[in-house]
Design an enzyme around this catalytic site. Structure first.
Site, PDB file in Angstrom:
ATOM      1  N   ASP A  95       1.330   0.261 -18.754  1.00 28.41           N
ATOM      2  CA  ASP A  95       2.442   0.467 -19.681  1.00 28.41           C
ATOM      3  C   ASP A  95       3.632   1.141 -19.011  1.00 28.41           C
ATOM      4  O   ASP A  95       4.501   1.683 -19.682  1.00 28.41           O
ATOM      5  CB  ASP A  95       1.975   1.302 -20.889  1.00 28.41           C
ATOM      6  CG  ASP A  95       1.491   2.682 -20.475  1.00 28.41           C
ATOM      7  OD1 ASP A  95       1.466   2.973 -19.254  1.00 28.41           O
ATOM      8  OD2 ASP A  95       1.140   3.488 -21.361  1.00 28.41           O
ATOM      9  N   CYS A  98       1.360   4.129 -15.630  1.00 26.60           N
ATOM     10  CA  CYS A  98       0.030   4.109 -15.020  1.00 26.60           C
ATOM     11  C   CYS A  98      -0.090   5.067 -13.849  1.00 26.60           C
ATOM     12  O   CYS A  98      -1.141   5.685 -13.663  1.00 26.60           O
ATOM     13  CB  CYS A  98      -0.363   2.696 -14.623  1.00 26.60           C
ATOM     14  SG  CYS A  98       0.826   1.889 -13.534  1.00 26.60           S
ATOM     15  N   HIS A 302       0.992  -1.972 -10.220  1.00 23.32           N
ATOM     16  CA  HIS A 302       0.045  -1.186 -11.012  1.00 23.32           C
ATOM     17  C   HIS A 302      -0.804  -0.217 -10.186  1.00 23.32           C
ATOM     18  O   HIS A 302      -1.155  -0.506  -9.046  1.00 23.32           O
ATOM     19  CB  HIS A 302      -0.881  -2.125 -11.784  1.00 23.32           C
ATOM     20  CG  HIS A 302      -1.750  -1.420 -12.771  1.00 23.32           C
ATOM     21  ND1 HIS A 302      -1.227  -0.812 -13.890  1.00 23.32           N
ATOM     22  CD2 HIS A 302      -3.077  -1.189 -12.792  1.00 23.32           C
ATOM     23  CE1 HIS A 302      -2.219  -0.242 -14.567  1.00 23.32           C
ATOM     24  NE2 HIS A 302      -3.350  -0.455 -13.921  1.00 23.32           N
TER      25      HIS A 302
END
Lengths: 310, 157
Positions: A95, A98, A302
């Site tokens: 989101d 992370c 990520h």
């Protein structure tokens, strides 16, 4: 796959910025407001939230391999190499928070398991220094004190004192509770922003390379708002500000000319700093680089948490 | 909910303290609901809004300050980044660039700055934006001035 999920979130972000522009072709535009867009965006986020909590469960690395079963052979090869050093992964929600979320959980979990009181005392002093930095930068205390208080509260709760520390399950639960988790993420964002602005001459060239904006603009648009993704600038800053070393392990498709596969990592080692003053001790020969206890797995776009083999 | 209430109460106290320091902004909390605020802001000088008093309505979400307040103009205003009918404001800090470092008071300051520095390339009011984009400064200023007189100034006599 994670990257697809993130694209969904990203496109909704792009939508938000676009809404500011009124297109004359759309007749009923007057009825279609930014509020609607924001509601739609939070609906998309709610769907995401169902897929993965802020902080997931600990999973064996084989679950990572399963994700790429019919995917890129280099990635699969690298996961094999990873298993020589790492045992497990804990996923976080994609989101935009992370990195900070992973850092939060990995740090608090380390304190809970090590019961390292000296480390807690050390970071508490660093936090106090960060508080003074923000004040000197002109931030009103009431805008950030709640976030600081909540982090210190979590820190205290994972350390056994007169009262027993919270359980590991409780820590997981709190990290999934938005009213705790997002406040701690925001605390880190304040810390990061304060550090970057306080040492703007150091960070300026890196920021120029990333976005071509001023340091202040970068902090306002890419550090302080929730959901803004973290880059090496953020990681360097939080590592320096809190004095915590962070290892980032890179899982991507890169390989060398001969096609042989190695997994790269980079250690962010904090600069030695006396928490009582701003001077950074650049020629501290006695400080050996410490092996980081925070290990994060980076896949383009990520961050997740990694657990080394014991 | 509890966190947002506590934060708003701090802002309330800060507003009482800052009243003298910022005479261009009068920020008032609803008597019975701390999540509803209104503000009266002075149109900045050397703009077509000079001399006008503009009313803003704040609706603060329960997730505040992690989420931004919703703000709109109650007073009619002719400005590229304000919706002519709804009063909705196009300002990045009220959307994706929001952070808890902002306060209701500093949002008012940002809106005053937006009044003085319109951004015609992302217009909510196309007519207003097009005048500026076409370089018709005089046209923009006289329209904006007219609406300031009609809507934001006390009626004479």
């Amino acid at each position: 796959m994670q990257s697809e999920d993130e694209q969904v979130v990203d496109s909704s972000k792009a939508e938000t910025t676009k809404t500011c522009t009124q297109t004359p072709e759309v007749d009923d535009w007057a009825n279609f407001r930014d509020d609607d867009i924001m509601q739609q965006q939070s609906a998309i986020q709610a769907v995401e939230a169902d897929k993965i909590p802020f902080v997931g469960d600990k999973e064996p690395l084989s679950s990572l391999a399963a994700e790429y079963k019919s995917g890129n052979p280099i990635i699969l090869e690298k996961i094999k190499v990873l298993t020589e050093q790492y045992a497990a992964v804990r996923r976080t929600r994609g989101d935009g928070n992370c990195f900070f979320r992973s850092f939060m959980f990995a740090y608090l979990e380390h304190i809970l398991e090590s019961q390292d009181r000296a480390e807690v005392d050390r970071i508490t002093a660093s936090v106090e220094y960060c508080r003074k930095t923000l004040l000197s930068l002109g931030y009103a205390e009431f805008t950030f004190e709640d976030f600081f208080a909540l982090f210190l509260e979590q820190l205290e709760s994972v350390l056994s004192g007169p009262e027993a520390s919270i359980s590991h399950e409780e820590l997981v639960e709190r990290s999934r509770d938005q009213s705790v988790s997002d406040y701690v993420v925001m605390f880190f964002r304040f810390i990061t922003s304060g550090e970057i602005r306080n040492r703007s001459e150091f960070y300026e060239p890196f920021i120029q390379g990333l976005t071509n904006t001023s340091v202040e603009q970068f902090c306002k648009s890419s550090v302080e708002p929730m959901g803004e993704e973290s880059d090496h600038v953020h990681i360097t800053a939080i590592s320096d500000a809190l004095g915590v070393a962070i290892r980032i392990v890179y899982l991507d498709r890169s390989c060398d000319d001969k096609g042989s596969v190695t997994v790269n990592h980079h250690d962010f080692s904090p600069v030695a700093r006396d928490p009582t003053n701003a001077n950074i001790n650049n020629n501290s020969n006695n400080s050996q680089p410490i092996k980081p206890f925070i290990n994060l797995l980076y896949r383009p776009g990520h961050y997740d948490i990694l657990y080394p083999n014991n | 909910m509890q966190a947002s209430r506590a934060r708003l109460f701090k802002e309330f106290k800060e507003v009482q303290r800052e009243k003298v320091a910022d005479p261009d902004i009068q920020l008032v909390c609803d008597d019975s609901n701390i999540f509803k605020w209104t503000a009266l802001i002075k149109g900045p000088s050397e703009t077509p809004f000079d001399g006008g008093i503009f009313q803003l309505a704040f609706s603060v979400p329960e997730q505040y300050p992690l989420q931004p307040p919703q703000v709109r103009f109650l007073t009619k205003i002719f400005h590229p980044n304000v919706h002519f009918k709804t009063g909705e404001i196009c300002l990045d800090i009220l959307k994706n660039a929001w952070s808890p470092a902002w306060t209701l008071q500093s949002v008012c300051r940002a809106i005053i700055a937006l009044m003085a520095h319109p951004e015609p390339d992302s217009p909510l009011n196309c007519d207003s934006g097009n005048l500026l984009r076409a370089g018709d400064i005089r046209g923009y200023q006289s329209m904006a001035r007219m609406y300031t007189r009609l809507a934001a100034m006390p009626k004479k006599g």
